[in-house]
Every structure is written in structure tokens, then in C-alpha cells.
Design a protein around this motif. Structure first.
Motif, PDB file in Angstrom:
ATOM      1  N   LEU B 138       5.772  -8.836  -6.600  1.00 39.42           N
ATOM      2  CA  LEU B 138       4.697  -9.313  -5.719  1.00 39.42           C
ATOM      3  C   LEU B 138       3.992 -10.504  -6.344  1.00 39.42           C
ATOM      4  N   ASP B 171       9.805  -0.256   2.159  1.00 39.54           N
ATOM      5  CA  ASP B 171       8.426  -0.450   1.671  1.00 39.54           C
ATOM      6  C   ASP B 171       8.308  -1.715   0.827  1.00 39.54           C
ATOM      7  N   ALA B 175       5.860  -4.849   1.539  1.00 37.91           N
ATOM      8  CA  ALA B 175       4.893  -5.307   0.538  1.00 37.91           C
ATOM      9  C   ALA B 175       5.077  -6.796   0.236  1.00 37.91           C
ATOM     10  N   GLU B 178       3.815  -8.904   3.008  1.00 38.64           N
ATOM     11  CA  GLU B 178       2.354  -9.010   2.976  1.00 38.64           C
ATOM     12  C   GLU B 178       1.935 -10.014   1.894  1.00 38.64           C
TER      13      GLU B 178
END
Lengths: 274, 316, 474
Positions: B138, B171, B175, B178
């Protein structure tokens, strides 16, 4: 009491009827004809029609039985045939011919689970495909049978061992119906073999033109004109026709031809890939 | 799986078990059949005016890529310049769709591309293996976007996918999506590692359900990269997905596409599988490097009438 | 207009040198006949050439030549016959582009099919049977199989050169000689094949080509000195031939019509099934005896499958057979177009719903847009009669047993298709289908090693593979 002499016993005679759908009915026509003093059923076109219905009804299950099972059932038939040796002899069949007929039946019984391996196989196509050819029964076969017991066995056995069902027009009625009795008592399902006695010239044209008959064996037709007429009628639904050239010697090794003539080759393709 | 992720589209599977049932309920793919279809599409003959049109479209679809350990600012600046003007000798030659670089090179590329309309894509999420903790992935993504990338090419965890842990993969995509914020998300399936066409179809749907804007075949770093049948299958997937959910997703084959002939085969494939709606750089990209020069040589051949030579085109 | 149109990409026809007229090929020589007829290009109705029309005396000469040649040809060691066939196969490969263009010109089929399907299979067929010529005693047909003599062969117009290969290759490999009659509308490739035979130095009389119409075919199959008759064509003509051959002792093989069911189960690989349906019915304009002309689709997926099929059909390109991008070429003849048109009108009249994608058809020549009929039942004529064109009848079923029952509910039994991802279901259905060729998760695949032929009124005997030898041996 005076001692009386034992009266001579009156024999119980056999009535020769048709063998259709595993039963022994009279001809629906009520007709008989005399053979060696016996009244024998004289089959009609409607008997032929009923026999085809019986043969068609029996066919899928007979073809669907395992080859092993068909072999077992047909071997049982040979056992029953052997047991009737004396009876066939009393009908005028030479002992050697009865023996040959039994042996022929056993020979064919053993083919049940082998013919597919001989007549079929994998084809090495140029591509990523599984490709297999396997023989399947043609369906319902009309058989105009030769007169001898060995000939009769040599046309019925190859047809049924391969999963076909047959309507046989027999020219030696007592032996043929006796064979029917053998079949009826040896686990061969009713309808697999149906035996009509009577005149080939009368019944065969109805089988040759019948839309629900798949093949026609003319081995027992002596009259070449009748044979040609039947062959021509069979063309109507493109039946497979067996018409031996002339004078078949049934004591010879029959080869696989009588079986393969009544088999259809089905080829199945399937792609191969993860 | 998070509730927020699944609420975006109606009728989505809403538990790991449902997701599995859904993916395994997709129609199977016959290997021989799809390969035969892709090969048949490859026999289309595209000549003269159609070829000229196809070459320009293909150039506009190129994600001009450099993903080497040896990438330097100099190399990336040169590549970015080439993206803007692929053929300095011919001003009618269109720019490519995007430049695709590692996150560390994003600022360099951004400096050249800013305001040009050529997109800047960056591989993120511990490319190419994806074997890093989620937080690292991320952070990688957020950095790239912050430095100016407007497209993120993420990799899925093939290990988790092959282990059957579809929810994990789902998932992660949610993530990263996002984290990518306004940037477009391309999800790399690494089809060479998924091994079967059934897996490619499932992974395509999984990525689209999780919010992918693009599905992409490969990193270019494994033995098997984009192939025509795999791309065909992914085109079928985006076509069917839009029909079912109303959302259009793009497709990007990457790796191994080197010739104009190959590129045109892909365009034919789009044309006859998805139609006009995907025949646009917004919905189809080629992840490639050497392809561009071949397109330029063929383009020159068509405009000048004689065969072109490599010395007449810039290396990068 | 789509964003991406393909510019015309015609294959050059200059590779084919057509003479203004062609004679009969008898005893190694081309010679004239009393009458002639014209063969046209069905894509533009232009005359391609004038061709000799063989009369009874011409057929007599051809059979006599074949009889004379039989003596020495059948006496040749198999290994020598093999070499002739290998030679022919090689020449066919070298001339394949020329022959593909010729076939597309005379037949109307798309060049991509004549180039990628017909011609490669033609050469492969000769290669395959060439190898059998010196191995016949190992074919499981007895220790010393013998040729029959002169084979009279009559072939159709849908795969002119491929059907010729299916007939001539096994006949020659087994030591027979042949007189072959190509179809009236597609005589040219057989005449070019005659030239291939000359190029290969095949002894005169081993292959004779007599061109003509139905009467010529009849003279040939009824000729008393013909020992073997092989016919591919309609069931009606097959029936007549079977009648005329009755009582003559000639060995007969027939490859006739079909109305194949292509069965799609709900667990099919859908995209490949759609391709298989398209290939099944639109390959070669549907002029295929084994075409999957009845689509049996499981009711639960019928509407989505039909949507996908229609979408796919909209990408089919109908037009110039020589354009490399053409998917559907010209209908072979005016007569065939009339028959397709008539049966389609009957289908619509009987209440089936007709659909074709928008497609522009050329002004000249014979054309028919790819067409499907939905809402068809077993009672409709379009579900029972062979249309032999790009027309698909769609029926639905609920259970596997119903699918099998409907598939088998026809006097034909040539081929069938099954689409399912479940192995046991495929094998069970394949077992129960009464058809000589069953394609599971594929369709219209052919190979010289793979026997082809029908059950019931689709004919008898097999062509291809080891089984194909049986038709030419005693």
C-alpha cells in the motif's frame, strides 16, 4: 387277477409354434403347414411386424448389457444346445453338425468382449484430440436363415453377440424352433432372437421394406431373383444387406466378417488440454 | 472481505464461500477451442488503409515500458521523450498511451510527461512477485501516486490465488484500489503462473469484482507472458462482465508482443470479441518496449512506400 | 460502420491458369466428348471454362481403360503403388495454393477454408493411404486382401478435391483402378488432379475422370464392368444407387445426408460452444453433410447462449470467396440457393422465428446470409430435412435423456456434437447417439486416420483410417 401286458406308451408330441418376444405364440393368422407330419406355424406379415416390435424393444437393453454379460448368456446357450444334442439328432441333424453348431456358438460367445478391440481402436489424428473408433450394433436385423442347423447358428450368433437383435425367417422349422427353446431357457432376454417359420418369399419382403429394420441378411435366400428384389426393397431405408456370393461352406472358419457387417463404427473426438 | 468493497456493485458475492462458488460457477474454458479461435483470428489479413489505421491505433495504445534494475533517470527521461514524440521525423505520428516505470522512476518521468496527456503508469505492490506485506504494497502504491503516477499496475498474490484463498486476493485488490485513489488500477494476473485458462477466467472476474479498472496479463518477468488465447479469454471476461454489471474494464496484454503483425492480431481480436467500445487506448493497452519501433518502421513503410531500417528510429 | 474495417485482401487468381475448355481424362489422355457444358464461378456467375459432358460411350471407354490398367496396377508390388501415391501427395502440396484458388473459384468456398482445410487434408489423405499400399496384410482384413477391380466413384460439389482424395487414395492404395465423376458444378479441380496424375507419371488408365451431370454418374454406377461403387451425395440419389446396384454383386459404399444435432448442455464451455455452433453450421456455407444443423440447447441457458451466438454471427464476413477475410462464401449454385431459400421460407411459414445479422450481399452470384431459426420443434420441416446451407434450427431440451431422444429422432445418423465440461456425461451421451462421428467439445474435425461415415440413412461404409480400406478390398 390276470397279469396284463404293459400297454405301449403314447408319446407326447411337440407343437412347433413361433418364437417371438420370448414366448411361443401361434401365428396370428391361425395358419399352419405340415412338416414331417407336424403342424408348424405359418408366419404372416403381421407376425413379422410383431417380431420387429419385439426385437426393437429388446435391442437397447441387450446392446447396453456389458459385453462380458452377453458372453456369459451366450455361453449358457451353448450349454443348453449341447444338452439338446439328442433332440436335434432326432430331427435329422447329423451328430457332427450338432457338435459343429455348439462349437460355433461357443466361438461366437467368446467374441462378445473382443470384437470391439479388433474392429475399433485409437486413431492418431494430427491434432490435440483423443480420437477413438468403436463398433456398435446396427440395431434390428432381419435374417433369412439357411436351412442347416450350423448355418442357422452361423447367422444368428454373430448378429446377437455384437448386440443386435434379430428376426429370423427359418427354413428348417423344427430345428429352428428347438433352437428357440434353447434360447428361451438360457437367459437370452425375450425379443433378442425371434424365430418365424414359414415362407421366406412371403415374409422377407415385409422385413426388407420395414422402416424399423436396420439390416438384412439374405444368406438363406436361394432364389437369386427374390434376393435381388429384397436387396432392392432394402434400399428404401438404406439397410445394410448381407448377400453372400454363393454356396457358403459353414464348416469353414467364418472370420469376423459376419460380425463386422452388422456393426457400425462410431468415432468420437474430444480435445485434450489442461 | 470488506462490506465497503462489495457494496459497489449489486449482486456481488458477499462471503469468501460465495466468492468461491461464484468463480467456480463461471463457464469452463476448453484449451484447444480457445487456442484454435485465437489462431483463427490471427489469420485475418489487414492491409493498406486498414493497416495504416491499425498501426496508429496500436501506437496510441502502447504503454512504453522500462522495468529494469539498470533503469536510470537518463534512460527514463529518454523513454518519456520518445513517448511524447515516437517519430521525431514525422509530426503526424501520435504519442503513446503511457510510460510505465518502477515507482522510484516516477518523479523523473512525471517531469517530462507533465501536462502532455501521456499517462504515467507505475508498477507497485512489490512488483513483480507481490511477495511483501500488505502495508508495504500500500505504501508503494501511495508513493507512486503521490509522485505523479495516474495509473497503478499492481500484481496479485498468485500464491494466495493458487492456494484457493480468493478472498485474500480480493481484499488486497480492494485495499490497493483504495490506496491508489484517483489513479487507474491495472491488476496484473500473471497468467503464466496461473497455468490454466480456467484460472485466468476466475482471476479476471475476481479482479473485476474487486474493482480493477484494467486487467493485465503479465509482469513480463516470467517465462510465459501475454499470449493471444489468454488475451482473448480476458477480452471475453471484460465483455461478459460489462454485460452483467454494466461496468467497463480494460485489458492489457504485456510482455512478448514485439511486432506490428502481432499487435494487429490483438486489434482484430478486440474488434471481433468486444467491438468498437474497446478499440481505444482508454480500454486496451499494449505493455511493450520494442514493439513501438516495429510499429514505427511499418508506419514509415506505408507512408514512404519502401522498407525502413532500424537505424532510422531512436533506440528509446 | 465499425471503427476497424478490414480493407479487401483478395488472394490473386493469377496463380491459376484456366484453359477455355477441358476434355475427359481417359487412359492418361485428355480427349473431347460430343457434348459440353459450362462451369461458372458462383460468386459472380462468370463462365470459368467449358467442360466435356461424358456420354455412355465415353464412360464405356473410361471403364475399359480402367479395366486394362487394373491388370498391371494390381500386380505392382504395394511398395511401388505407395511411391506413386507419395509422389501425388507431394505434387498436391507443391500446387496447393493454385488448387485452393481454383477450388474457391469453382465452388465459391472462402479461400481461407480451401487453403487451410481442404488442400492440407487432400495431401494428408494421399500421404496416409500411400503408406498403407504395402501394408495391407497387416490391416486386420485377412492375410491376403485383394483389390476389387474397377471402382466407379461419384462425388459431390461441397468439397470437390477433398472428396476426390477420400475416394481415389484408398482405391489406388489397395490396387484398384478408378473412374471418377466429379460434380456437375465443380468439375475443375478433378481435371487439374488428372494433370497431377500425369505429372506423377501414374500409368494411363489407373485414374480416369469423366465429367458430366447425373446421367453420366448413372452410366458409371450401372456399368456392368464396374466392381465397386462409391458415392457421396444426397440420400435420395444414394437410395437410387443402392437399388440399381442390387443383385449385381458390386460392393457399395454410400456417404449420404445428415441432420446432425449439436447438443449444448448448461455446463458447456460457452465461448467455445458458440464457436463450435458457428463452425458446425456456417463452415463451407453449411454445404456439409455432417453440419451441425440442429442446435439442441438446454433450456436453462438457451436465451443467453442465443444472445452470444447472435453477437458472434454479427462478426461473420460474407462475400468474395477469394478475400482472405471472408468467412462465408457463395452458395454453390442457383439450384442450391433456391432450395435453401425455399426451405427457409417454409421454416418461417411454419412459425419458426428467423434471424440473420445485418449483412450486405453482393449483387451478382449466389448468396445467402447466415440464418438461425428459433422456436423450432421436431415437427418443423427445417428440423427434419437437410437444408445444406447456412441455416441453423434451434431446439431446446430439459434433460440429457431428452437431448439424446431428440438427437436420434431422425432417419439420418451421420454426426453429432456434445458440449459439456462433464466427462461422464459426454461419454454416456456419446454412447447413446446413433451417429457415425461424435464431436465432443469440438465440431467438423477431419483427419485421414479417423473413419467417417453414417448410421441409418446417412449411408454405409467408412472412409478414412484403417476402416476405409475395407471398402476396396475383398
Amino acid at each position: 387277477m390276470p397279469k396284463s401286458a404293459t400297454p405301449s406308451r403314447l408319446a407326447v408330441r411337440k407343437t412347433y409354434k413361433l418364437y417371438v418376444a420370448g414366448k411361443f405364440p401361434r401365428s396370428e393368422s391361425g395358419r399352419t403347414y405340415l412338416v414331417d407330419g407336424d403342424n408348424v406355424a405359418l408366419a404372416s406379415r403381421k407376425d413379422a411386424r410383431d417380431a420387429v416390435v419385439a426385437a426393437r424393444a429388446a435391442q437397447p437393453k441387450w446392446a447396453g448389457a456389458t459385453a462380458y454379460n452377453r458372453g456369459q448368456v451366450l455361453y449358457r446357450t451353448a450349454e443348453m444346445l449341447e444338452a439338446r444334442r439328442a433332440e436335434f439328432k432326432s430331427l435329422g441333424v447329423a451328430g457332427a453338425e450338432v457338435d459343429a453348431a455348439v462349437d460355433r456358438w461357443v466361438w461366437y460367445a467368446g467374441w462378445s468382449d473382443k470384437i470391439a478391440q479388433v474392429a475399433g481402436g485409437a486413431n492418431p489424428v494430427a491434432g490435440p484430440y483423443f480420437n477413438l473408433s468403436a463398433p456398435e450394433p446396427t440395431g434390428v436385423v432381419g435374417v433369412i436363415a439357411p436351412g442347416s442347423l450350423l448355418g442357422l447358428v452361423s447367422v444368428i450368433a454373430p448378429a446377437v453377440v455384437t448386440g443386435n437383435t434379430v428376426v429370423v425367417v427359418a427354413s428348417n422349422p423344427q430345428a429352428a424352433i428347438t433352437l428357440g427353446e434353447v434360447l428361451a431357457t438360457s437367459d437370452v432376454p425375450g425379443g433378442v432372437v425371434n424365430v418365424l417359420t414359414g415362407q421366406a418369399a412371403e415374409i422377407a419382403p415385409w422385413l426388407a421394406s420395414h422402416d424399423d429394420v436396420n439390416a438384412l441378411d439374405l444368406s438363406g435366400v436361394g432364389d437369386p431373383e427374390l434376393a435381388t428384389e429384397l436387396e432392392r426393397a432394402a434400399a428404401g431405408t438404406l439397410k445394410r444387406v448381407i448377400r453372400p456370393s454363393s454356396g457358403v461352406d459353414y464348416t469353414e472358419d467364418p472370420g469376423t466378417g459376419a460380425m463386422t457387417a452388422l456393426l457400425e463404427i462410431k468415432t468420437v473426438w474430444h480435445p485434450k488440454g489442461f | 472481505m470488506t462490506a465497503t468493497a462489495t457494496s459497489r456493485l449489486s449482486g456481488l458475492p458477499d462471503s469468501p464461500a460465495d466468492l468461491r462458488t461464484f468463480l467456480h460457477g463461471l463457464p469452463g474454458v476448453d484449451k484447444v477451442g480457445i487456442e484454435a479461435r485465437a489462431a483463427a483470428l490471427g489469420t485475418r489479413s489487414v492491409k493498406t488503409t486498414s493497416k495504416a489505421q491499425a498501426i496508429d491505433l496500436a501506437i496510441r495504445m502502447v504503454d512504453l515500458t522500462t522495468l529494469e534494475g539498470a533503469d536510470t533517470p537518463g534512460k527514463v527521461r529518454a523513454l518519456s521523450a520518445k513517448a511524447l514524440r515516437p517519430d521525431p521525423a514525422d509530426p503526424t505520428c501520435p504519442p503513446v498511451a503511457a510510460v510505465c516505470v518502477y515507482p522510484a522512476m516516477v518523479p523523473t518521468a512525471a517531469a517530462v510527461l507533465a501536462g502532455s496527456g501521456v499517462h504515467l503508469a507505475s508498477v507497485a505492490t512489490a512488483f513483480p512477485s507481490g511477495q511483501a506485506p500488505l502495508e508495504v504494497k500500500l505504501a508503494d502504491t501511495r508513493n507512486a501516486v503521490a509522485d505523479g503516477a495516474d495509473e497503478i499496475d499492481m500484481v496479485i498474490s498468485r500464491g494466495a490465488f493458487l492456494a484457493g484463498d480468493y478472498a485474500h486476493v480480493f481484499d488486497e485488490i480492494v485495499a490497493v484500489k483504495e490506496a491508489a485513489g484517483p489513479a487507474h488500477l491495472k491488476v496484473i494476473l500473471e497468467t503464466g503462473e496461473l497455468a490454466t485458462y480456467d484460472n485466468v477466467r476466475r482471476a479476471s472476474w475476481l479482479a473485476m469484482l474487486a474493482g480493477a479498472d484494467f486487467i493485465k496479463t503479465s509482469t513480463g518477468k516470467v517465462g510465459v507472458n501475454a499470449t493471444p488465447p489468454v488475451t482473448l479469454l480476458m477480452l471475453e471476461a471484460v465483455r461478459d462482465f460489462r454485460e452483467r454489471y454494466g461496468r467497463q474494464v480494460g485489458v492489457k496484454p504485456a510482455g512478448g508482443i514485439r511486432t506490428t503483425k502481432d499487435a494487429i492480431k490483438y486489434l482484430v481480436m478486440i474488434n471481433e470479441t468486444c467491438g468498437d467500445d474497446w478499440l481505444h487506448p482508454d480500454w486496451f493497452r499494449f505493455g511493450a518496449s520494442s514493439l513501438l519501433n516495429d510499429l514505427l518502421m511499418q508506419r514509415t513503410k506505408l507512408t514512404t512506400g519502401h522498407y525502413a531500417g532500424p537505424d532510422y528510429f531512436t533506440l528509446d | 460502420m465499425s471503427l476497424f474495417e478490414y480493407a479487401p485482401a483478395p488472394e490473386s487468381r493469377s496463380i491459376v491458369e484456366l484453359a477455355p475448355s477441358y476434355g475427359l481424362f481417359i487412359d492418361g489422355e485428355f480427349g473431347e466428348a460430343k457434348d459440353t457444358f459450362k462451369t461458372i464461378n458462383p460468386a459472380d456467375e462468370q463462365v470459368l471454362a467449358e467442360v466435356a459432358l461424358a456420354g455412355p460411350e465415353d464412360v464405356d471407354r473410361a471403364v475399359a481403360a480402367a479395366r486394362r490398367a487394373f491388370e498391371s496396377w494390381s500386380a505392382l508390388p504395394g511398395s511401388e503403388r505407395a511411391k506413386y501415391l507419395f509422389r501425388i501427395a507431394r505434387i498436391l502440396q507443391e500446387r496447393s495454393r493454385e488448387l485452393a484458388v481454383l477450388e474457391s473459384l469453382d465452388n465459391g468456398k472462402p479461400i481461407k477454408e480451401s487453403r487451410d482445410v481442404d488442400l492440407p487434408l487432400v495431401a494428408a489423405h494421399f500421404f496416409y493411404y500411400a503408406g498403407w499400399a504395402d501394408k495391407l496384410k497387416y490391416a486386420g482384413l485377412g492375410p491376403d486382401p485383394r483389390p476389387l477391380g474397377v471402382a466407379g466413384q461419384v462425388i459431390p460439389w461441397n468439397f470437390p478435391l477433398l472428396m476426390l482424395a477420400w475416394k481415389i487414395a484408398p482405391a489406388l492404395a489397395t490396387g484398384n483402378t478408378v473412374v471418377l465423376k466429379p460434380a456437375e458444378t465443380t468439375p475443375l479441380s478433378a481435371l487439374f488432379f488428372a494433370d497431377v496424375c500425369r505429372q506423377a507419371d501414374l500409368p494411363p488408365g489407373v485414374v480416369n475422370i469423366v465429367t458430366g451431370a447425373g446421367d453420366t454418374g448413372r452410366y458409371l454406377v450401372e456399368h456392368p464392368d464396374v466392381n465397386k461403387v462409391a458415392f457421396t451425395g444426397s440420400t435420395e440419389v444414394g437410395r437410387q444407387i443402392a437399388r440399381s446396384v442390387a443383385g449385381t454383386g458390386k460392393k457399395l459404399t454410400l456417404e449420404l445426408g445428415g441432420k446432425a444435432a449439436n447438443i449444448v448442455f448448461d455446463d458447456a464451455p460457452i465461448d467455445q460452444a458458440v464457436e463450435g455452433i458457428v463452425n458446425g453450421i456456417f463452415f463451407n456455407q453449411g454445404h456439409v453433410c455432417c453440419a451441425g444443423s440442429r442446435l439442441l440447447v438446454q433450456e436453462s441457458i438457451a436465451s443467453s447462449l442465443l444472445d452470444a451466438l447472435k453477437r458472434r454471427m454479427a462478426t461473420l464476413r460474407v462475400g468474395d470467396p477469394l478475400d482472405k477475410n471472408t468467412d462465408i462464401g457463395a452458395i454453390n449454385s442457383r439450384a442450391q440457393l433456391d432450395r435453401i431459400t425455399e426451405l427457409s421460407e417454409i421454416g418461417a411459414g411454419e412459425g419458426a422465428e428467423r434471424w440473420s445479422p445485418p449483412c450486405e450481399l453482393p449483387d451478382r452470384g449466389f448468396w445467402f446470409a447466415p440464418t438461425i431459426f428459433t422456436g423450432v420443434t421436431q415437427a418443423h420441416r427445417i428440423a427434419r430435412e437437410e437444408i445444406f446451407g447456412p441455416v441453423l434450427s434451434v431446439l431446446t431440451f430439459r434433460t440429457p435423456a431428452e437431448a439424446v431422444e431428440k438427437a436420434n429422432n431422425t432417419p439420418y445418423g451421420l454426426s453429432a456434437g456434445i458440449w459439456s465440461e462433464k466427462g461422464s456425461r459426454i461419454l454416456a451421451v456419446a454412447d447413446q447417439l446413433r451417429a457415425g462421428v461424435v464431436w465432443a467439445n469440438t465440431f467438423n474435425k477431419f483427419d485421414p486416420t479417423s473413419p467417417f461415415g453414417g448410421y441409418k440413412e446417412s449411408g454405409y461404409g467408412r472412409e478414412g483410417g484403417r476402416h476405409g480400406l475395407e471398402a476396396y478390398l475383398a
